[in-house]
Scaffold this active site. Sequence first.
Site, PDB file in Angstrom:
ATOM      1  CB  THR A 119      -0.949  -0.018   1.211  1.00  0.00           C
ATOM      2  OG1 THR A 119      -1.716  -1.226   1.148  1.00  0.00           O
ATOM      3  CG2 THR A 119      -1.892   1.158   1.196  1.00  0.00           C
ATOM      4  CD  GLN A 150      -2.344  -9.963   3.190  1.00  0.00           C
ATOM      5  OE1 GLN A 150      -3.060  -9.293   3.909  1.00  0.00           O
ATOM      6  NE2 GLN A 150      -1.217  -9.501   2.681  1.00  0.00           N
ATOM      7  NE  ARG A 175      -3.650  -7.838   8.548  1.00  0.00           N
ATOM      8  CZ  ARG A 175      -3.012  -7.392   7.462  1.00  0.00           C
ATOM      9  NH1 ARG A 175      -3.052  -6.130   7.128  1.00  0.00           N
ATOM     10  NH2 ARG A 175      -2.302  -8.201   6.716  1.00  0.00           N
TER      11      ARG A 175
END
Length: 737
Positions: A37, A252, A602
């Site tokens: 990202t 993912q 996470r």
Amino acid sequence: MTGSHPLLDALNEAQRAAVSAPLSPTLVLAGAGSGKTRVLTHRAAWLIEETGVAPQGLLAVTFTNKAATEMRGRIESLLDIPGSTLWVGTFHGIAHRLLRRHWREASLPQTFQILDNDDQYRLVRKLLKEQNLDEQRWVPREVQGFINREKDEGRRPKHLQDRGDPTRRELIRLYDLYQRRCDQQGVVDFAELLLRSFEVIRDQPPLADFYRHRFRHVLVDEFQDTNGIQYDWVKLICGASGVPFVVGDDDQSIYRWRGARVENMQNFRRDFGATVFKLEQNYRSTGVILGAANEVIRRNEDRLGKELWTAAPGGEPIRLYAAFNERDEADFVIERIREHARNGLPLASAAVLYRSNAQSRSFEEALVNARIPYRVYGGLRFFERAEIKDALAYLRLTQTRSDDGSFERVVNLPTRGIGPSTLDRVRELARAQGVPLWDAAQAALPSLSTRAATALNNFIELVERLALEIDSLELHEQVRAVIEGSGLREHHAREHDTRGEARVENLDELVNAAEGFHPELDDDLPLLSSFLAHASLESGETQAADGRDSVQLMTLHSAKGLEFPTVFVVGLEEGLFPSERSAFDLEKLPEERRLCYVGITRAMQRLYLSHAESRRIYGRTEYRAPSRFLGEIPAALVEEVRPRLSVSRPLYDPDGARHPGHRRHASKATPDTIKPRQPAAGEDTPIRLGARVRHPKFGEGVVIRYEGNGANQQVQVNFEQAGQKWLMYAYAKLEAM
Ligand code: ATP
Ligand code: MG
């Protein structure tokens, strides 16, 4: 040439190469927390700063509103430009924006409204009822699923063949009927947003040209979770000259059940002749956390293959808690959150992740009791609360009278004496004449009794009056006027119990939400329309935020792409996570494992895992074995919290899991029998391949494989009678022979 740009300074070499890749189709394939990202946002900034692409020339797409907001923020701060000039959004958000601009070409009314999942479900149910179809046979959720799946693959009823199958023929007919009804009412469901915007652009060459010219640069995050229509949509917008830049991680991919196709990564590479970049350094997590994640995902086959490493120190061990039940589990989490807060960390940096929404309740209760503020993503959603939907229905009707769902919802709310027989009459007329309920209601007036006609007419006049009254008001005043003018506020205020009070508070909150609302883009759309669309698109994601620092609660699915210093992955039990249906399904189990990988990755600094011996969920008490995923994490990385003698240790008993009826009842075991055997450092494991052993239940057999070490060492034994079984050595009470 590229190395000196300040935008590239905060990147490693592989990331830099991807960000400054030539202006041709690019795929970044990399594991969790490796900066995908980050690379995507830097690429956007780099294109604007370095190659002179206008901010309007970029289209950046991701999956959740939260991620989109985050991405917009990151690009803005890199470039110091107002985010509103950027087209950053979710697939649905962008598709919606296109339809708003091109409603004529899309044959939609200008004021079309969006059906969220629940609205869609109601409409499907209503249709089934109208068709006199038995709900047992034609389950509304399944019909809804059929329609959405076909739309997600870009198929209209006319493209579908029944292949001589009468069930399929009926489903196709229902799909067709459903779509006609939506068109008649001027409403669009989520899947339709994508399909319709795709078709508009595909079928209008000037539009296709326009957008291809405008958005030469299409950037997509989480590409592994694109479905058929999303992939085609990207392809369409890019055309032959576009420069797509997509990032994703096959490990993912967690939305196969909703039509996502992980193959799109490979297809993209092939269809676009894309250059592939891989990133291998993880910047998010400690070595321990990353080690656990790598070990878990390693068990899946057919991976594209990536290894992640980190320069970060090992960090704290993963803490594992075996709870008695879901309340004990929640108490444990609360205790740790308190500790987290005592260390001066913001509550928002702690997240509780669970497999299914139903699990949030025990945490919510415990958090309320502990007076710790929290926020649930995707739980009971603010915009989906009944009283909020009622208010929105009035607002929608002021815009689109043909919206039947809204009409049905509030025609007699608050009660105004419109009886079921009057409504049946209206519905019949609507059906017979093929018009919206609104039109049918007006047409029906003369034929009704005076009382019924007066009541119905009151409603019609109310909506007309509200529409007129609010026309020139500011958005939040519009919302307030409708809540009050419709009588909804008073209706709930009169309920005289705490629920009524809470509903009034929620309605007031809706006014606040409207006051704080800023549309994503300065489109010419009336603010009220933007707001209503936002309410539909946002439903399913967030609760209204009250701005307080609060613990984050969400499903593992909605945690994708996010990161938190402290993470709790709870409910690690066979039958819950992995879920019951997936436990022995060769396609679903790997997806559950990917979900587990998503959950673990996470966490930045601290990861807590927990499971409960017994759990009350869906109105039943379940006793479940610890999740197999726990057994896949190397024991050396895990520290058991307060191991308790009366509770079974986390272990995966393959036998217990295979026969749900035959569960371990470890709590019955005496402390002695469950004491794990921990081989001391340096001690040779007593398991030799080929050794003969005896098991109290399975009898005699031969050790054929073993894995792991320490308390988590597992052995596979080929028993003479019982066949091959994996067992936890520490608990299996194997006797050497
Ligand atoms: P996911 O697969 O979970 O979506 P991702 O690959 O998109 O993860 P990011 O969220 O972009 O990863 O990055 C993970 C974390 O690592 C972020 O906090 C990011 O700021 C940080 N990070 C990434 N690259 C670097 C770098 N070169 N230097 C410092 N920090 C970095
Ligand atoms: Mg990401």
